[in-house]
Scaffold this active site. Structure first.
Site, PDB file in Angstrom:
ATOM      1  N   GLY A  56       0.937  -1.209   0.048  1.00 18.34           N
ATOM      2  CA  GLY A  56      -0.035   0.021  -0.043  1.00 18.34           C
ATOM      3  C   GLY A  56       0.729   1.154  -0.017  1.00 18.34           C
ATOM      4  N   CYS A  83       5.175  -6.000   1.459  1.00 21.66           N
ATOM      5  CA  CYS A  83       5.702  -4.641   1.463  1.00 21.66           C
ATOM      6  C   CYS A  83       4.979  -3.929   2.576  1.00 21.66           C
ATOM      7  CB  CYS A  83       5.358  -4.017   0.182  1.00 21.66           C
ATOM      8  SG  CYS A  83       5.961  -2.369  -0.162  1.00 21.66           S
ATOM      9  N   TYR A  84       3.842  -3.192   2.302  1.00 22.99           N
ATOM     10  CA  TYR A  84       3.128  -2.773   3.482  1.00 22.99           C
ATOM     11  C   TYR A  84       2.847  -3.801   4.647  1.00 22.99           C
ATOM     12  CZ  TYR A  84       0.129   0.343   6.182  1.00 22.99           C
ATOM     13  OH  TYR A  84      -0.461   0.838   7.339  1.00 22.99           O
ATOM     14  N   HIS A 171       7.827  -7.275  -4.483  1.00 29.61           N
ATOM     15  CA  HIS A 171       6.549  -7.547  -5.097  1.00 29.61           C
ATOM     16  C   HIS A 171       6.701  -8.811  -5.745  1.00 29.61           C
ATOM     17  CE1 HIS A 171       4.182  -4.182  -3.629  1.00 29.61           C
ATOM     18  NE2 HIS A 171       5.471  -3.601  -3.566  1.00 29.61           N
ATOM     19  N   GLU A 173       4.630 -10.565  -7.367  1.00 28.47           N
ATOM     20  CA  GLU A 173       3.478 -10.582  -8.182  1.00 28.47           C
ATOM     21  C   GLU A 173       3.728  -9.936  -9.510  1.00 28.47           C
ATOM     22  OE1 GLU A 173       3.390  -8.885  -5.321  1.00 28.47           O
ATOM     23  OE2 GLU A 173       2.610  -7.042  -5.567  1.00 28.47           O
ATOM     24  N   GLY A 227     -22.933  -6.537 -27.170  1.00 27.60           N
ATOM     25  CA  GLY A 227     -22.005  -7.306 -28.027  1.00 27.60           C
ATOM     26  C   GLY A 227     -20.620  -7.123 -27.672  1.00 27.60           C
ATOM     27  N   ASP A 230     -18.203  -8.366 -21.893  1.00 30.40           N
ATOM     28  CA  ASP A 230     -18.890  -8.759 -20.435  1.00 30.40           C
ATOM     29  C   ASP A 230     -20.281  -9.160 -20.775  1.00 30.40           C
ATOM     30  OD1 ASP A 230     -16.505  -7.985 -19.845  1.00 30.40           O
ATOM     31  OD2 ASP A 230     -16.986  -6.048 -18.972  1.00 30.40           O
ATOM     32  N   SER A 231     -21.291  -8.274 -21.485  1.00 28.71           N
ATOM     33  CA  SER A 231     -22.471  -8.605 -21.514  1.00 28.71           C
ATOM     34  C   SER A 231     -22.866  -9.915 -22.506  1.00 28.71           C
ATOM     35  CB  SER A 231     -23.285  -7.554 -22.213  1.00 28.71           C
ATOM     36  OG  SER A 231     -22.898  -7.096 -23.542  1.00 28.71           O
ATOM     37  N   LYS A 368     -11.113  -9.947 -15.860  1.00 24.71           N
ATOM     38  CA  LYS A 368     -11.258  -9.893 -17.593  1.00 24.71           C
ATOM     39  C   LYS A 368     -11.010 -10.938 -18.300  1.00 24.71           C
ATOM     40  CE  LYS A 368     -12.854  -6.974 -20.696  1.00 24.71           C
ATOM     41  NZ  LYS A 368     -14.141  -6.056 -20.785  1.00 24.71           N
TER      42      LYS A 368
END
Ligand code: XMP
Length: 512
Positions: A56, A83-84, A171, A173, A227, A230-231, A368
């Site tokens: 953070g 980290c934090y 980090h 990640e 279209g 996501d939808s 996503k």
């Protein structure tokens, strides 16, 4: 119930990345705001296998440092502070953390492990890692040992296997930490013994069961299908669960890209799909409007009216499906309140209350990239699941100045050329968004023997990971000139093409 790793978020820009890395290993992982209190002592949280405290931007000593319930350290499951998060582990176990001055370190560093530790199993003695910190642990708490250092950070990792707590300054990640994924794997599998039971195939079955249980034997659901990815994926999973009891509504507002309506019709041919041609309605409401915000507002309002009118035909529907994703959910629980990054984008969230529809959001646990995998699992086309984002107000925010059917058609043709060429060059998936913008600027040109006086078109292509920031995509000059020449030669109404070189910030991705 899936084994779960829980991440407490202290505001790092990388928190979501930790969650994704863990899910990529097949372990379910959730992010919660740091304001969340630990379950009461003795409460059994059966699926919880481990806790990660994120990084953070704050200093532990800041007056407005994010809150933390130290009872999280006593849940009987392993804890990894990043980290934090490492400062919290150190501080709450009696260690010392100091900030500023020589403690700062940003960028790549060589991590040197000291002795043996489960967290660094299989990691070579030195390994490049990514550092980004202003504070440091300056005294290791009792019971802990230092298990790694870098040249400028003598306490880069601490470990207390008996208490099952670890802290790392770097980090793991980010991709710059070469062995970061292995370190996370060591934590979730070697230390937490989590099961890797999170997969998209399994997710489909679970969601289908969940949706069926939620809407019952006869329940009907309405979905605004745009279209977009996501939808489309939300609709596809609902269709798998309840078939024709899902009613999709696709609104053609006259602001769509070339061929969009036809492509949605073809892809969703088996669905109960209503295609509403509302072009006239939108264009007359937008007549003479040039102000970007007014355009957006009008489009949003018209959309809701059309959608509402259409949905009344499904009088038995009690549910509204939305393709909300996990990042939207997490952002809205951020400890500083809804983050400044959330936009008031036009979507069906603004539907009037009297519609009395309950929300159904089958993607709200997914990132996503997971949604794309899910779309493929559900049989959607590559073209659908890999499409670049397209804004709700459509071509309206790319057709600067007044919106007329003729100008929109000019833009549509230019945009189709950009799209075709970017795809043909194999760049489409690497680029976040690439499109044409029609500018209300006329300039003089020459074509054949005659003088032209027509509008200009800008090509915009950017790299981004979430649309919040963006950099210009370095499209090869030959490709740009090819696109420009195709546009000026074949699109009547454009005689000049320029390339937009602005990053975001200070520019935005769209021009309006
Ligand atoms: P900007 O232009 O703000 O856009 O840099 C960031 C991202 O958001 C998309 N965008 C929208 N999406 N409704 C949407 O659904 C909108 O009103 C809207 N405005 C911008 C834009 O395409 C980019 O991906």
């Amino acid at each position: 119930m899936h084994d779960q790793v829980l991440i407490l978020d202290f505001g790092s820009q990388y928190t979501q990345l930790i969650a994704r890395r863990i899910r990529e290993q097949g372990v379910y992982c959730e992010i919660h705001p740091c304001t969340r209190l630990a379950p009461p002592r003795g409460a059994d949280v059966p699926a919880l296998r481990g806790i990660i405290l994120s990084g953070g931007p704050s200093s532990l000593s800041d007056a407005d440092a994010p809150p933390f319930d130290p009872a999280w350290l006593d849940q009987g499951v392993p804890v990894l502070g990043v980290c934090y998060g490492m400062y919290l582990v150190a501080h709450h176990n009696g260690g010392e953390v100091r900030g500023g001055g020589s403690h700062r370190e940003y960028g790549a560093a060589d991590l040197e492990t000291i002795g043996e530790d489960a967290l660094f199993d299989g990691i070579p003695g030195t390994s490049p890692v990514w550092m980004s910190h202003g504070d440091s642990v300056t005294r290791v708490p009792q019971g802990f040992t230092t298990v790694a250092r870098t040249a400028s950070c003598p306490i880069a990792a601490i470990s207390n296997p008996a208490r099952r707590q670890w802290g790392i300054q770097f980090h793991p990640e980010v991709t710059h930490s070469r062995d970061g994924v292995q370190i996370l794997r060591n934590f979730i599998f070697g230390i937490c013994h989590a099961r890797a039971d999170w997969s998209m195939g399994g997710f489909v079955d679970e969601q289908v069961d969940r949706i069926r249980a939620q809407v019952g034997e006869t329940g009907e659901v309405i979905c605004a299908l745009s279209g977009g990815v996501d939808s489309s994926v939300a609709a596809a999973i609902l269709h798998r669960a309840i078939g024709k009891r899902l009613h999709c509504i696709f609104v053609d507002n006259g602001l769509l890209r070339m061929g969009e309506r036809e492509s949605v019709r073809a892809e969703f041919a088996d669905f109960d799909l209503t295609v509403v041609d509302a072009t006239e309605r939108f264009l007359s409401a937008l007549h003479g409007v040039t102000d970007p915000e007014r355009k957006r507002k009008i489009i949003g309002e018209q959309f809701i009216r059309v959608f509402e009118a259409e949905s009344h035909r499904f009088e038995h529907a009690r549910w509204l499906a939305q393709g909300t994703l996990y990042p939207d959910v997490i952002e809205s629980v951020s400890f500083k309140g809804p983050s400044a990054t959330i936009k008031s984008h036009h979507n069906v969230g603004g539907l009037p209350d009297d519609m009395k529809l309950s929300l159904i959001e089958p993607l709200r646990e997914l990132f996503k990239d997971e949604v794309r995998v899910l779309g493929k699992t559900l049989g959607l086309s590559d073209e659908r699941v890999w499409r670049q984002p397209f804004p709700g107000p459509g071509l309206a925010v790319r057709c600067l100045g007044e919106l007329t059917a003729a100008r929109l058609e000019v833009l549509r043709q230019a945009d189709a050329i950009v799209d075709e060429e970017i795809r043909a060059a194999g760049l489409y998936r690497d680029i976040w968004q690439s499109f044409a913008v029609l500018l209300p600027v006329r300039s003089v040109g020459v074509m054949g023997d005659s003088r032209t006086y027509e509008e200009a078109c800008a090509i915009r292509a950017v790299h981004s990971t979430d649309g919040m920031t963006a950099s210009v995509a370095p499209i090869p000059m030959e490709l740009l000139t090819k696109i420009a020449s195709r546009i000026t030669n074949s699109v009547r109404g454009i005689n000049r093409v320029v390339y937009d070189l602005s990053s975001k910030p200070p520019g935005t991705i769209e021009w309006e």
